[in-house]
Scaffold this motif. Structure first.
Motif, short mmCIF file in Angstrom:
data_model
loop_
_atom_site.label_atom_id
_atom_site.label_comp_id
_atom_site.label_asym_id
_atom_site.label_seq_id
_atom_site.Cartn_x
_atom_site.Cartn_y
_atom_site.Cartn_z
N GLU A 119 -3.17 7.49 2.93
CA GLU A 119 -3.97 8.73 2.31
C GLU A 119 -4.62 9.22 3.52
O GLU A 119 -4.65 10.48 3.76
N LEU A 148 -9.32 4.61 -1.30
CA LEU A 148 -7.84 4.03 -1.76
C LEU A 148 -7.90 2.64 -1.70
O LEU A 148 -8.24 1.87 -0.79
N SER A 149 -7.49 2.18 -2.84
CA SER A 149 -7.51 0.73 -3.09
C SER A 149 -6.32 0.28 -4.03
O SER A 149 -5.70 1.12 -4.69
N CYS A 163 -2.36 0.67 8.23
CA CYS A 163 -3.10 1.85 7.88
C CYS A 163 -2.80 2.56 6.32
O CYS A 163 -1.95 2.43 5.97
N CYS A 164 -4.05 3.25 6.10
CA CYS A 164 -4.27 3.99 5.02
C CYS A 164 -3.36 5.02 4.92
O CYS A 164 -3.25 5.72 5.62
N PRO A 169 0.84 -1.06 0.20
CA PRO A 169 0.17 0.02 -0.11
C PRO A 169 0.79 1.18 -0.24
O PRO A 169 0.46 2.12 -0.61
N TRP A 195 0.51 3.83 -3.31
CA TRP A 195 0.00 5.39 -2.92
C TRP A 195 0.99 6.20 -3.32
O TRP A 195 0.84 7.17 -4.14
N TRP A 211 -6.06 -5.04 -1.23
CA TRP A 211 -6.36 -4.06 -0.07
C TRP A 211 -7.01 -2.72 -0.31
O TRP A 211 -7.02 -2.46 -1.77
N GLU A 212 -7.80 -2.45 0.33
CA GLU A 212 -8.67 -1.09 0.47
C GLU A 212 -8.90 -0.41 1.58
O GLU A 212 -8.63 -1.00 2.49
N CYS A 213 -9.12 0.91 1.63
CA CYS A 213 -9.28 1.77 2.69
C CYS A 213 -11.09 2.02 2.60
O CYS A 213 -11.42 2.65 1.62
N LEU A 240 -6.68 -0.07 6.91
CA LEU A 240 -6.90 -0.77 5.65
C LEU A 240 -7.42 -2.05 5.74
O LEU A 240 -7.30 -3.05 6.74
#
Length: 418
Positions: free
Chosen positions: A199, A219-220, A196-197, A169, A173, A212-214, A204
């Motif tokens: 963004e 955000l993915s 953790c995201c 991630p 990002w 993975w995605e938030c 996550l």
């Protein structure tokens, strides 16, 4: 490549002379001192040396030396390659690498994570290759979320094409900041630094690997067009073609490195089947994965500098009957802080003979004791081998896992094996 201005030519010549003198006097390979001397004469030398080339910058916490070597190996299909494939991954080393091969149009430079924005700005590369980010040398480098942010900001200001691991991630990002990207599903065994995201800071969702995605900001994971199938040992190319890897470097991490290398070589116009053929020719990288025979025992050298790296090394250890030597220092190139040892799960070593060495072997011994891993303390590899041979005359193999300076000390004892 365009002709260098006179001042830059002089700087390059003086740098190469300093590097040659360093090698001749046994002080090192000259990569760093050569670059330092050259920069004193021409502070903008890196930018000037980069003009007219198709460069790929390779950065990550783990695997950048190996991946740089693999990409360079592939690109030699087209001719000479300017590269620092044995390390020296700061601007001084880049200057030496480019000065040593001024005629090479193609270049591959390993770049320290902290220096990537600076080198990116100076060299205007065709490609930036990003593989992973995890905790490492926290007393020297920025916290990894800050590193990812600096990468993202720097990439947004260029037209470079990013080739990046979609499964990490933080890397994804950062790569999403670039105007163009090729995504590779290269895997991520160590996930403890990316829950953790990057963004928004949300947690996550990672229910199905590698997705993975938030849930908070959306955000993915980007859609990957290249992928590694570790179970079947294949590279999946964008057209769906499946190419057997059969690498001579061990483990899932090196399959990932090969996939990243293949995606990068494709950007230069190389077919992935031919790329993989060339990558199979690599059997070791600056001593990593090398086996040397001493006292009738094969000693395999594995370099691991941080929790993610140790996890990958554990995954390629030989069966439990093969003893393992662990060596840890805490010199400047390693990072002075050894608290990272507590992030590694050593319980996987409980069923094998373990020896500990290095300047910080006491720290390592305490960590092993906490994980209930029996160990013995030693000073040198040959001391361990002598003890093992006395007890088990039939022993044929030992694995060594060491962090950076400990690895170099052991490698030097064996004549700096390649």
């Amino acid at each position: 490549m365009s002709e260098l201005p006179l001042r830059a030519q002089l700087a390059s010549v003086l740098g190469r002379s300093a590097a040659s003198l360093s090698r001749a006097t046994g002080r090192g390979d000259g990569s760093v001192i050569g670059g330092r001397v050259a920069l004193k004469v021409e502070p903008d030398l890196l930018a000037k040396l980069a003009q007219g080339r198709r460069l790929a910058l390779v950065s990550a916490t783990n695997g950048k030396t190996t991946t740089t070597r693999l990409i360079a190996q592939a690109l030699r299909e087209f001719g000479d390659v300017a590269t620092n494939e044995y390390g020296a991954n700061m601007p001084t080393g880049h200057i030496t690498a480019l000065s040593d091969n001024k005629s090479a149009v193609n270049g591959v430079l390993e770049v320290d994570e902290k220096y990537l924005p600076q080198v990116l700005k100076a060299t205007n590369p065709s490609f930036v290759v990003l593989m992973n980010l995890s905790r490492d040398q926290m007393d020297r480098a920025s916290e990894i979320n800050l590193l990812a942010k600096k990468w993202r900001t720097a990439l947004a200001q260029t037209n470079t094409h990013v080739i990046a691991n979609a499964d990490d991630p933080l890397v994804a990002w950062a790569g999403l900041g670039a105007p163009n990207a090729t995504w590779v599903s290269a895997g991520q065994r160590w996930k403890e630094d990316s829950w953790c995201c990057p963004e928004c800071g949300g947690h996550l969702k990672r229910d199905v690997d590698p997705h993975w995605e938030c849930p908070e900001c959306g955000l993915s994971r980007p859609r990957a067009t290249w992928a590694v199938d570790n179970d079947n040992d294949v590279l999946v190319a964008p057209d769906g073609q499946q190419i057997k890897l059969r690498m001579n470097l061990p483990g899932d991490a090196n399959r990932a490195n090969a996939a990243i290398a293949a995606a990068t070589a494709a950007g230069y116009g190389m077919h992935p089947e031919r790329t993989i053929e060339r990558l199979r020719e690599v059997t070791s990288v600056a001593g990593r994965y090398t086996s040397v025979v001493t006292m009738g025992v094969e000693v395999r050298l594995l370099l691991s500098k941080n929790p993610a790296g140790w996890l990958e090394s554990f995954a390629v250890l030989d069966p439990p009957r093969v003893p393992v030597i662990l060596a840890v220092n805490a010199q400047i190139p390693d990072g002075k802080d050894t608290s990272w040892l507590w992030d590694v799960d050593y319980t996987v070593l409980r069923d094998r003979r373990v020896f500990v060495m290095g300047e910080r072997r006491t720290d390592l011994a305490l960590r092993l004791e906490t994980d209930e891993v029996p160990f013995e303390v030693a000073d040198r590899v040959d001391e361990v081998l002598a003890k093992l041979k006395a007890e088990r005359p039939d022993i044929t193999k030992v694995d060594v896992i060491a962090n950076y300076t400990a690895f170099q000390q052991i490698r030097t004892a064996y004549g700096r094996v390649q």
